[in-house]
Design a protein around this motif. Structure first.
Motif, short mmCIF file in Angstrom:
data_model
loop_
_atom_site.label_atom_id
_atom_site.label_comp_id
_atom_site.label_asym_id
_atom_site.label_seq_id
_atom_site.Cartn_x
_atom_site.Cartn_y
_atom_site.Cartn_z
N ASN A 1 29.35 -42.57 -19.93
CA ASN A 1 28.62 -43.10 -18.68
C ASN A 1 28.45 -41.98 -17.87
O ASN A 1 27.29 -42.11 -17.19
N GLY A 2 29.70 -41.22 -17.47
CA GLY A 2 29.45 -40.35 -16.66
C GLY A 2 28.43 -39.29 -16.86
O GLY A 2 27.81 -38.63 -15.93
N VAL A 3 28.37 -38.68 -18.29
CA VAL A 3 27.48 -37.87 -18.70
C VAL A 3 25.91 -38.35 -18.43
O VAL A 3 25.33 -37.29 -17.91
N ILE A 4 25.74 -39.42 -18.73
CA ILE A 4 24.48 -40.09 -18.66
C ILE A 4 24.21 -39.99 -16.85
O ILE A 4 22.96 -39.51 -16.52
N PHE A 5 24.98 -40.34 -16.07
CA PHE A 5 24.83 -40.18 -14.53
C PHE A 5 24.53 -38.81 -14.13
O PHE A 5 23.70 -38.71 -13.30
N VAL A 6 25.05 -37.90 -14.74
CA VAL A 6 24.86 -36.46 -14.25
C VAL A 6 23.46 -36.16 -14.82
O VAL A 6 22.82 -35.34 -14.08
N THR A 7 23.32 -36.10 -16.00
CA THR A 7 21.81 -35.74 -16.58
C THR A 7 20.91 -36.63 -15.98
O THR A 7 19.46 -35.86 -15.82
N ASN A 8 20.97 -37.99 -15.54
CA ASN A 8 20.20 -38.66 -14.70
C ASN A 8 19.87 -38.03 -13.40
O ASN A 8 18.67 -37.71 -12.97
N ALA A 9 20.69 -37.56 -12.64
CA ALA A 9 20.65 -36.84 -11.62
C ALA A 9 19.83 -35.36 -11.86
O ALA A 9 19.07 -35.10 -10.80
N GLY A 10 20.08 -34.67 -12.80
CA GLY A 10 19.31 -33.59 -13.09
C GLY A 10 17.99 -33.71 -13.27
O GLY A 10 16.86 -33.25 -12.96
N PHE A 11 17.59 -34.98 -14.25
CA PHE A 11 16.25 -35.07 -14.62
C PHE A 11 15.57 -35.60 -13.11
O PHE A 11 14.33 -35.16 -13.17
N ASN A 12 16.10 -36.35 -12.39
CA ASN A 12 15.18 -36.71 -11.09
C ASN A 12 15.04 -35.51 -10.22
O ASN A 12 14.07 -35.58 -9.57
#
Length: 468
Positions: free
Chosen positions: A372-383
């Motif tokens: 879940n943390g990996v998803i959070f970090v990638t989401n921040a990058g995408f945004n």
């Protein structure tokens, strides 16, 4: 490109240790988040002490709906933080202040409309999740008190994102700590002292939201130049930029509570003790992994400022450091949860199936939070790199395709524990997909930037050659 220089003193993430920036931002942000989540946890402890299973179950159903409403505010805050951080990275402080004002105004306005729509449909939404009888009545009363305060909470969330975009995570943290303190003081007074039970817990939450809203905005005026009131033309100009990030970010955030709602509905088939067990783990998760929850908002400004300044090498390094930071935090927290699983269950008077679910979370499922943390970090990058719809794709995939079949299979073979197992396994699959998409996007953005810089350099060389 702008740099962190006397001409651009507010872009503090363009130099220095990225791991330090990420750790400081995440840890300070998480303290504030955990102050709020800790109060929710204390609410659950107090309510469990009342000895009525329907109260704990009502909080579980209400929590799924409140998560849905707060996701709207999280989406708006993501957009505000990304735009303000990018403007600061470009060295345009006035643009940052104007965009901050636009985000606050739009957030409050749209939040009021959204809150009204949810308020009028509270009972059908709770029924959809599986609530019935006294539990349904309790959940409805609880929610109808809290939901009208959503616009104020959104203003607080947006204000906190603006502060973090300036690198001022400390003051953003103080706002939520004060909010949590107000809630913590009022909870026992209203729940036990005045005998208001769930109504008391709801009123305390409203007071906390008012506190957070006020204390998130005041530091912006005192320490960061305030909010530049946009003209009508500027207000319209900023709207597309804000919505370009906000709409997919909101859709992204909505995926999580919808997935959780499905899991709650699935868990309701196993009785109120199963829903109560899920409600307890639902309160434990944000307290235990508050740093991971904060990481998305914390690493976003770091990526956004460096992307605005064209420093793709630091963007890439920030992403790697964010993943490493996630692994360290999850490893430490999972160990502590496993060692303390007995006392944790005892605090909630958890017995039978409820206790089994608490033990399951405090065991192997806690380690799954790395994904879940990996998803959070990638989401921040995408945004922050201008591709927010990829966050939407990942989150909706994770909470539909990555939830429904896994929960169905888990429940079929292992009952209520299988529901939680299936829910967490889906995160592993979509963390891998998110990593692949992000790395490809990062490589593309780097190549595009280098091509643009090469073209500009070629034009300059041609110009000077002509002059000679």
């Amino acid at each position: 490109m702008s740099d962190s220089s006397p001409q651009n003193p507010q872009a503090k993430f363009l130099t220095g240790s990225l791991m330090r920036h990420i750790a400081v931002m995440a840890l300070t942000s998480s303290v504030g988040l955990m102050a709020i989540f800790m109060v929710d946890l204390v609410d659950m402890i107090f309510i469990s002490w009342l000895g009525r299973d329907e109260l704990a179950a009502a909080v579980g159903y209400a929590g799924a709906i409140l998560f849905f409403t707060s996701s709207f505010g999280i989406g708006m805050s993501i957009a505000a933080g990304a735009l303000v951080a990018r403007a600061l990275g470009e060295g345009d402080a006035q643009k940052a202040r104007r965009r901050a004002a636009t985000a606050v105004l739009y957030g409050a306005g749209f939040g009021a409309i959204f809150a009204a729509a949810v308020w009028y449909n509270v009972r059908p939404l709770a029924e959809l999740l599986g609530a019935s009888g006294d539990t349904l009545d309790l959940a409805e009363t609880y929610l109808k008190i809290i939901i009208p305060s959503l616009p104020v909470l959104i203003m607080g969330m947006v204000g906190g994102a603006i502060l973090r975009a300036h690198g001022d995570a400390r003051r953003a943290m103080y706002a939520t700590i004060w909010g949590g303190g107000v809630n913590a003081v009022l909870d026992p007074i209203l729940i036990f002292g005045l005998g208001l039970d769930l109504t008391g817990a709801a009123l305390a939450s409203v007071a906390a939201r008012l506190t957070i809203g006020a204390l998130s905005l005041v530091p912006i005026y005192r320490h960061h130049g305030g909010l530049d009131k946009p003209t009508k033309a500027e207000f319209s100009l900023d709207f597309p930029d804000l919505m370009k990030i906000a709409i997919p970010a909101i859709l992204t955030q909505f995926a999580t509570p919808i997935g959780q709602a499905y899991v709650t509905k699935s868990m309701s088939a196993y009785g109120e003790d199963a829903v109560a067990g899920m409600a307890i783990t639902g309160r434990l998760v944000p307290v235990a992994f508050g740093v991971i929850f904060a990481l998305s908002g914390a690493i976003g400004p770091v990526i956004g400022q460096n992307f605005g300044a064209g420093k793709m090498d630091r963007v890439r390094l920030a992403f790697r450091e964010g993943i490493l930071f996630t692994a360290i935090v999850v490893g430490v927290v999972s160990t502590l949860l496993f060692l303390g699983r007995g006392p944790i269950a005892d605090v909630f008077n958890a017995q039978g199936l409820t206790r089994d679910l608490v033990y399951l979370f405090c065991g192997p499922l806690a380690l799954m939070w790395f994904f879940n943390g990996v998803i959070f970090v990638t989401n921040a990058g995408f945004n922050n790199l201008g591709h927010p719809f990829r966050s939407t794709l990942i989150n909706w995939g994770r909470h539909t395709v990555g939830t429904v079949p896994f929960v169905l299979l888990g429940g079929q073979y292992w009952g209520a524990p299988g529901v939680l197992i299936g829910w967490n396994v889906g995160g592993l699959v979509f963390a891998g997909i998110a990593l692949i998409l992000f790395i490809r996007m990062l490589n593309h953005e780097t190549c595009t930037l280098e091509t643009d810089q090469f073209a500009r350099q070629g034009r300059l060389q041609a110009l000077f050659s002509f002059r000679r």
